[in-house]
Design a protein around this motif. Sequence first.
Motif, mmCIF file in Angstrom:
data_model
loop_
_atom_site.group_PDB
_atom_site.id
_atom_site.type_symbol
_atom_site.label_atom_id
_atom_site.label_comp_id
_atom_site.label_asym_id
_atom_site.label_seq_id
_atom_site.Cartn_x
_atom_site.Cartn_y
_atom_site.Cartn_z
ATOM 1 N N GLU A 172 -27.293 39.649 -0.669
ATOM 2 C CA GLU A 172 -26.890 39.509 0.734
ATOM 3 C C GLU A 172 -26.910 40.890 1.398
ATOM 4 N N PRO A 173 -27.271 40.971 2.695
ATOM 5 C CA PRO A 173 -27.385 42.264 3.392
ATOM 6 C C PRO A 173 -26.148 43.153 3.254
ATOM 7 N N GLU A 174 -24.940 42.544 3.352
ATOM 8 C CA GLU A 174 -23.720 43.367 3.291
ATOM 9 C C GLU A 174 -23.518 43.966 1.900
ATOM 10 N N VAL A 175 -23.905 43.196 0.852
ATOM 11 C CA VAL A 175 -23.783 43.713 -0.519
ATOM 12 C C VAL A 175 -24.831 44.810 -0.748
ATOM 13 N N GLN A 176 -26.030 44.600 -0.191
ATOM 14 C CA GLN A 176 -27.074 45.641 -0.280
ATOM 15 C C GLN A 176 -26.570 46.947 0.333
ATOM 16 N N ASP A 177 -25.944 46.848 1.514
ATOM 17 C CA ASP A 177 -25.422 48.045 2.192
ATOM 18 C C ASP A 177 -24.360 48.739 1.343
#
Length: 324
Positions: free
Chosen positions: A301-306
């Motif tokens: 997920e984008p937030e976990v990637q960040d």
Amino acid sequence: QKMPPSLPATINIREPRWDQSTFQGRAKHFFMVTDPRNLLLSGATLEEARQVVEDYRAGTVHPGLTEDQLWRAKYIYDSAFHPDTGEKMILVGRMSAQVPMNMTITGCMLTFYRTTPAVLFWQWVNQSFNAIVNYTNRSGDAPITPSQLGTAYVSATTGAVVTALGLKSLTKHLPAIISRYVPFAAVAAANCINIPLMRQRELKLGIPVTDENGNRLGESTAAAQKAIFQVVVSRIGMAAPAMAIPPVIMNMLEKRAFLKRYPYLNAPLQVSLVGLCLVFATPLCCALFPQKSSMPVSSLEPEVQDQIRKKDPWLETIYFNKGL
């Protein structure tokens, strides 16, 4: 008399003994983990193995400990203690209980499939057992409340039983051999319901993801989805030989005079055939996917990637325990 040289404290017992990038290595590992003889080990033996493993991980080597003894302790530890929480697992929920428990339940499901009450009862027993196994072998270390557990259990069991009864009614006018496969179709469908429901907390909140060295980076629901999909495939594969081969053999035997003369041998024979299949199917299907599964950071997920990029901008692959 010379003392044997002390064991170096550099053996990585956080990983299995055999190469987990190969199917053969994973199969050897799971033949050890699912060995039913592990169920007969006393509490003192389990505690001793836990002490050896935890001390070794902390850098303390017990005097006279050999490499084979260390690996034996590690596999005893792995068979009884949860990899993420470290707590002792419920006896019937351990992977070493899979063969004896499943051979009994599956054998009875395949024997008593003709009446609706029997289908109801054995599907309920099977799904109750599956619920315990799915909870015991969940991924992650987050606690699950009794109400969440109860809701998941009731939903999973009801879904599985309804599926079994629906399939049974569809096969009323089909040949007897087809009716014998209703339990397998019901179990396959039920696994698709039971496992995600018993592990729904992981799908909502995610499971821990780490780097190659086991450093925790966060929780991911994308990793949870992949983990649960792999477990569903493994479980269906595990049930397939045990529920597909014995019906063919039993169908042939029932046409012979032997079983007509000794009908009481039907259930024991069915249970034995299922057990023979499960002894091999359980570890081999557990080995279909690595226990320490991986996926690219870009698939999270984008937030976990960040979150991960802030800790390690160059990291490309994360790892997670898929559960069993």
